[in-house]
Enzyme design. Structure first.
Site, PDB file in Angstrom:
ATOM      1  N   LYS A 121       0.845  -1.193   0.000  1.00  0.00           N
ATOM      2  CA  LYS A 121       0.000   0.000   0.000  1.00  0.00           C
ATOM      3  C   LYS A 121       0.881   1.245   0.000  1.00  0.00           C
ATOM      4  O   LYS A 121       1.945   1.259   0.629  1.00  0.00           O
ATOM      5  CB  LYS A 121      -0.891  -0.042   1.241  1.00  0.00           C
ATOM      6  CG  LYS A 121      -1.967   1.013   1.314  1.00  0.00           C
ATOM      7  CD  LYS A 121      -2.809   0.773   2.574  1.00  0.00           C
ATOM      8  CE  LYS A 121      -3.921   1.794   2.706  1.00  0.00           C
ATOM      9  NZ  LYS A 121      -4.735   1.529   3.913  1.00  0.00           N
ATOM     10  N   SER A 148      -9.581   1.144   3.016  1.00  0.00           N
ATOM     11  CA  SER A 148      -8.826   1.980   2.099  1.00  0.00           C
ATOM     12  C   SER A 148      -7.739   1.220   1.337  1.00  0.00           C
ATOM     13  O   SER A 148      -7.080   1.784   0.461  1.00  0.00           O
ATOM     14  CB  SER A 148      -8.173   3.115   2.891  1.00  0.00           C
ATOM     15  OG  SER A 148      -7.293   2.596   3.869  1.00  0.00           O
ATOM     16  N   SER A 195      -9.817  -1.500   7.140  1.00  0.00           N
ATOM     17  CA  SER A 195      -9.236  -1.290   5.805  1.00  0.00           C
ATOM     18  C   SER A 195      -8.547  -2.514   5.227  1.00  0.00           C
ATOM     19  O   SER A 195      -8.217  -2.537   4.049  1.00  0.00           O
ATOM     20  CB  SER A 195      -8.235  -0.131   5.847  1.00  0.00           C
ATOM     21  OG  SER A 195      -8.865   1.051   6.240  1.00  0.00           O
TER      22      SER A 195
END
Length: 476
Positions: free
Chosen positions: A72, A147, A171
């Site tokens: 990420k 996310s 997330s």
């Protein structure tokens, strides 16, 4: 994709790390326009391949040498730009790596690229206004979840054995549910957060995506441990997270019921708040499966259930304001300072981030409003004490990840209470939590996956891996 199979292919020289990375890059070239990546550096991938091949030549290789992965874009990387999904940090180059990244780099892991995400981890649909919308791997019309939605795609398509994201209020677990993979959120403080862009500092946790629980246990062996640079990490004895695999709960090899002696906690309030019939029936089936394996169901009471989402939003918004407001002053890009005025700063933020930012500003701007924040912190301690008592009578808690199956990526009207109700509790308490896919739904217009969530005791990751391994072996 099985990590051990890749290891054997590399170890017995059936394939070189460079060829493996080249094969994966060719596969993902056609999907780059789908916005799963923010940054891909081909020259850096080459350097990593050469380093892993050197380790193989010197017989210094390990299980992870030459294995490709993606991360990420909230984690600092020295050789690749780190944006945290924000236009503000579009050209930002960090001068250091995250601690867990250094550990993986030393083992010869190959970083394929940095994945798309909601800006500063704020959001649940991965609709990034600047870097583009990330599609669901099962159906392009639906959200990949947020996310960490960009990190899960290649794992779901069996192109990478694992990917690493972060979890603040779900997330990791939410995208894993939507994309039919396992999402692992460990105990807060088990993995160092040094080098990670903070959303809510007291709840942010590094997490792992994979389709295979054995992959997750191998990665945990590599990246857990105390870090001098992160004061929230625990100085614990190094452990092997694969040690309970192929053993039953009571470590008795005779009994065929592998999970006999396991006590599962189920909250009636959680169960009664599942509004979707298919989600509710799925949880009922899962509990029956666990009983078949020898587990016992115990009903528990979770205090402040109706206020969990509110407490989470108050604390996370306040901490987000504290973490992001520093970007309003100055940035360091290639040893050059760029100053932003307030108007430019706020115009650069997405809608979700602005909303959270202003709520946080309101909550900690005056002594009167700070009382709300401090009250939420006190209630958080009471919730934590309640869970400690619950785990005296049960070993794990089973609950859904969401009260719905999936939603459209452009649906901003979906209540945040429905999204965070079942996931935020493990972030408030810091308990380990895992999302596991249970079955797939095939409708005329789209596919969707269903799953469930397990919350365990502090530092019980090895036991949770054992439970998931046995469940998947028998029912998935």
């Amino acid at each position: 994709m099985n990590l051990l199979k890749l290891y054997y292919l590399i170890y017995f020289k059936k394939i070189k790390p460079f060829d493996l990375s080249k094969f994966i890059l060719k596969k993902i070239e056609n999907s780059l326009f789908k916005n799963y990546f923010i940054n891909v550096d081909y020259s850096y991938i080459k350097k990593q391949c050469f380093y892993s091949e050197e380790l193989l030549l010197k017989n210094k290789n390990n299980l992870l040498t030459g294995i490709p992965a993606s991360y990420k874009d909230t984690f600092s990387t020295k050789n690749i730009n780190t944006t945290a999904g924000s236009r503000i940090l579009n050209n930002y180059k960090a001068f250091y790596n995250s601690t867990f990244l250094n550990k993986l780099n030393n083992l010869g892991i190959i970083n394929i690229g940095k994945n798309n995400m909601d800006e500063f981890c704020v959001g649940s649909n991965n609709f990034n206004f600047y870097f583009g919308k990330t599609e669901n791997s099962l159906n392009k019309y639906y959200t990949s979840g947020g996310s960490s939605g960009g990190s899960v795609y290649l794992v779901s398509k069996n192109l990478l054995p694992f990917s690493i994201g972060s979890d603040t209020g779900g997330s990791i677990r939410q995208p894993s549910l939507f994309n039919n993979v396992i999402g692992f959120k460990p105990t807060y403080g088990l993995i160092s957060r040094y080098g990670m862009f903070s959303y809510s500092s007291s709840m942010d946790t590094v997490g792992i995506f994979s389709k295979n629980i054995l992959n997750i246990s191998i990665i945990l062996n590599a990246i857990t441990g105390f870090d001098v640079k992160d004061q929230t990490t625990f100085n614990l004895k190094k452990e092997d997270y694969t040690r309970y695999l192929n053993k039953n709960w009571l470590l008795n090899k005779i009994n065929y019921k592998k999970l006999k002696g396991l006590n599962i906690g189920v909250s009636k309030k959680y169960f009664n708040n599942i509004y979707n019939f298919s989600v509710r029936s799925n949880i009922e089936d899962i509990l029956l499966n666990f009983e078949f394996l020898g587990a016992k169901i115990i009903f528990i009471n979770i205090l402040f259930f109706d206020f969990l989402t509110i407490i989470y939003n108050v604390i996370s918004s306040s901490e987000l304001y504290s973490n992001i407001s520093k970007y309003n002053n100055k940035f360091l890009f290639d040893k050059t300072y760029f100053f932003l005025n307030k108007k430019t700063f706020f115009n650069s933020l997405s809608i979700n981030t602005k909303n959270k930012f202003f709520i946080g500003n309101y909550l900690i701007s005056s002594n009167k409003n700070k009382k709300i924040f401090f009250l939420s912190k006190k209630i958080r301690i009471l919730i934590l004490e309640n869970f400690k008592k619950i785990f005296f009578i049960c070993d794990i808690i089973i609950l859904p990840v969401l009260s719905c199956n999936i939603w459209n990526s452009l649906d901003f009207n979906l209540s945040k209470n429905l999204i965070d109700k079942f996931t935020s509790v493990s972030n408030l308490t810091g308990l380990p939590s895992i999302s596991i896919p249970s079955k797939s739904l095939n409708f005329k217009t789209f596919k969707a996956s269903q799953g469930f969530q397990i919350i365990g005791k502090y530092f019980s990751e090895a036991r949770l891996i054992q439970i998931i391994y046995e469940y998947k072996k028998n029912f998935l």
